[in-house]
Design an enzyme around this catalytic site. Structure first.
Site, PDB file in Angstrom:
ATOM      1  N   ASP A  99       0.732  -1.025   0.106  1.00  0.00           N
ATOM      2  CA  ASP A  99       0.060   0.169   0.056  1.00  0.00           C
ATOM      3  C   ASP A  99       0.858   1.387  -0.008  1.00  0.00           C
ATOM      4  OD1 ASP A  99      -2.767   1.199   0.302  1.00  0.00           O
ATOM      5  OD2 ASP A  99      -1.762   1.921   2.396  1.00  0.00           O
ATOM      6  N   GLU A 150       1.755  -0.326  -5.090  1.00  0.00           N
ATOM      7  CA  GLU A 150       0.987   0.601  -5.381  1.00  0.00           C
ATOM      8  C   GLU A 150       1.425   1.829  -5.656  1.00  0.00           C
ATOM      9  OE1 GLU A 150      -3.241   3.068  -3.995  1.00  0.00           O
ATOM     10  OE2 GLU A 150      -1.435   2.614  -2.470  1.00  0.00           O
TER      11      GLU A 150
HETATM   12  C1  GLC Z   1      -4.066   3.104  -0.852  1.00  0.00           C
HETATM   13  C2  GLC Z   1      -5.379   2.214  -0.713  1.00  0.00           C
HETATM   14  C3  GLC Z   1      -6.776   3.202  -0.272  1.00  0.00           C
HETATM   15  C4  GLC Z   1      -6.301   3.903   1.204  1.00  0.00           C
HETATM   16  C5  GLC Z   1      -5.047   4.428   1.142  1.00  0.00           C
HETATM   17  C6  GLC Z   1      -4.325   4.668   2.578  1.00  0.00           C
HETATM   18  O1  GLC Z   1      -4.283   4.139  -1.702  1.00  0.00           O
HETATM   19  O2  GLC Z   1      -5.461   1.712  -1.831  1.00  0.00           O
HETATM   20  O3  GLC Z   1      -7.788   2.424  -0.231  1.00  0.00           O
HETATM   21  O4  GLC Z   1      -7.182   4.649   1.499  1.00  0.00           O
HETATM   22  O5  GLC Z   1      -3.888   3.952   0.302  1.00  0.00           O
HETATM   23  O6  GLC Z   1      -4.033   3.501   3.136  1.00  0.00           O
END
Ligand code: GLC
Length: 536
Positions: free
Chosen positions: A206, A266
């Protein structure tokens, strides 16, 4: 798909993203759970996915859908137990399905015991040094230490009673860890081993761009793109960390199920080039490729998006996605001609019926595009049912902190997180209200309709698995095509064509139709339709 042929399973895997609270509810409390997911493994096996990625199911006050973790090595009692998780991994493996878990290393929940200890300790203490506490600016320190914004709206700093401020790139309830403190990398190495030891095949990382912060806290220059390199994004220190994680992943035996372990970062970015450092050898095996979500349903932008991703990494290292739990549903984006923009807003009113129908056709065509591209693809739960974004959730039912923190200016992400409809009849309670007509998108209804998008997905995944040109298969080559269409070939003997224009176009030369997203007759491809062709 094993490592025996010199390739790892993840290079052409179709991975299904499960948002556990909204997938399947086994105990009728309106919240999906691990046992609900276990019960639906046959559905996922029929669909034909290689792996599932579970978004966080850890103990959490749920201020951000579980991305506010208060214990990284346990299961939230609302969702089940560690024994349920172990059973899930085992039962999934029996169907050949691997499990990927979400690691949330940028921040924790304000209720995490280490943040509670930091709050209870004084400025300058070792407890506070695990997070990013600073004095404020201005005469009495009443101004935040930098101008950094929270991704969810408002400032990224919150002041505590003794006058210090702490950093949170997301909600106030999600304090950022201090990755310059060696205790934090050590803590996460343990977390990663904890889940790998339980048999998971990979990690989804994440906010993989934001962990390290410039200790000088430089202000952002005015007008800076929110995803550009900055004092808190895309810092060089990340890469050494990812190399150390890769070593952990590679220390697990690749020769037996679940095969070589992966981690997929991500990383949202301003321009594709920002991803380059993450793609150096020896770091994270994979990164999401968000290019297809950043453009509307138009041939030129889509073709450039595909090329940009291919030039950078290719779909094995950077799997294709058309939606996820943070982005409005593809059927609705394509109905409205929207690209997902970082600050996108959606209408709240009803969508014109013809637009909605066009969106549904385009979502089917987009699925065939995504699944024909070289490499790996991620499907977000509900895409296989063609679910639209729910845009009319009443304000009082909305849960996403984005809605609250922007005073409703951004609707937030609840609309793509409404629990899946399984039955044609009325559904039971659900933590986000399900629209009354959702039975028509249900698994029960669509399983019985040969023309449903669910059957299209099942067939596409079967053809993809069997066809040597698909998945990792041969490289793709654009073919000459009429305006507003996308046509490419892959060897051996495969051609993809999609018509994104207003009038029918001739089908390219072919020896047979493998699959089409809508009716194709008389050798012509209607608008909003895609087709997989054999070429002998
Ligand atoms: C990422 C996740 C999202 C979350 C954010 C903070 O972007 O995909 O859903 O709110 O991180 O953890």
């Amino acid at each position: 798909m094993g490592v025996s042929d010199g390739h790892a399973w993840w290079e052409d895997a179709v991975v299904y993203e499960v948002y556990p609270r909204s997938f399947a509810d086994s105990d009728g409390d309106g919240v999906g759970d691990l046992n609900g997911l276990r019960g639906r493994l046959p559905y996922l096996a029929d669909l034909g996915v290689d792996a599932i990625w579970l978004t966080p199911f850890y103990p959490s006050p749920l201020a951000d859908g579980g991305y506010d973790v208060s214990d990284y090595c346990a299961v939230d009692p609302l969702l089940g137990t560690l024994a349920d998780f172990d059973a899930l991994v085992k039962e999934a493996a029996a169907s050949g399905i691997r499990v990927i878990v979400d690691i949330v290393p940028n921040h924790c929940s304000a209720e995490h015991p280490l943040f509670q200890a930091a709050l209870a300790s004084s400025p300058g203490s070792p407890e506070r040094d695990r997070f990013i506490f600073r004095e404020g600016r201005g005469q009495d320190g009443s101004l935040p230490p930098s101008n950094w914004p929270s991704s969810f709206g408002g400032a990224a700093w919150t002041r505590v009673p003794d006058g210090q401020w702490y950093l949170h790139m997301f909600d106030t309830t999600q304090p950022d860890w201090n990755w310059d403190n060696p205790a934090i990398p050590a803590l996460f190495a343990d977390v990663i081993r904890f889940w790998l030891d339980r048999g998971v095949a990979g990690l989804r990382v994440d906010v993989a761009s934001a962990m390290f912060k410039d200790p000088e806290l430089p202000d952002n220059p005015p007008g800076q793109h929110p995803l550009a390199p900055s004092g808190y994004r895309h810092r060089a220190e990340l890469q050494a960390l990812y190399r150390s994680w890769r070593q952990i992943l590679d220390s697990y035996p690749a020769g037996e199920f679940p095969g070589q372990r992966t981690a997929i970062g991500e990383v949202w970015y301003d321009v594709p080039g920002t991803l380059a450092p993450y793609l150096q050898p020896g770091g994270l095996p994979q990164l999401f490729n968000f290019q297809l979500m950043l453009v509307p349903w138009e041939a030129g932008p889509l073709r450039r998006a595909v090329d940009a991703a291919q030039d950078l990494a290719g779909g094995s290292r950077a799997p294709w996605v058309i939606g996820n739990h943070d982005v409005p549903r593809p059927a609705t984006r394509y109905a409205l001609g929207l690209a997902h923009q970082y600050e996108s807003t959606l209408p709240r009113g009803p969508i014109d019926t013809d637009d909605a129908r066009a969106g549904a056709r385009r979502a089917r065509a987009a699925a065939l595009l995504q699944l024909a591209l070289p490499g790996s693809a991620y499907i977000y739960q509900g895409e296989e049912l063609g679910l639209p974004e729910v845009i009319d959730i009443p304000d009082e039912a909305r849960q996403d902190p984005v809605f609250r923190r922007t005073g409703g200016r951004r609707l937030g992400r609840d609309g793509c997180r409404v629990p899946l409809p399984w039955r044609a009849g009325p559904s039971g309670p659900s933590w986000l209200p399900q629209p009354p007509d959702w039975g028509r998108y249900s698994v029960e209804t669509e399983s019985a309709e040969p023309e449903s998008i669910l059957i299209l997905y099942r067939t596409a995944l079967r053809v993809r698995r069997e066809h040597p040109a698909l998945g990792r298969g041969g490289a793709m080559r654009w073919l000459e095509s009429p305006p507003d269409s996308l046509i490419f070939s892959r060897e051996p003997g495969f051609v993809f064509a999609a018509n994104l224009g207003q009038t029918a176009i001739p089908l390219p030369p072919h020896s047979g139709i493998l699959l089409s997203s809508g009716p194709v007759t008389d050798g012509s491809l209607p608008p909003d339709t895609a087709v997989w062709l054999a070429r002998g």
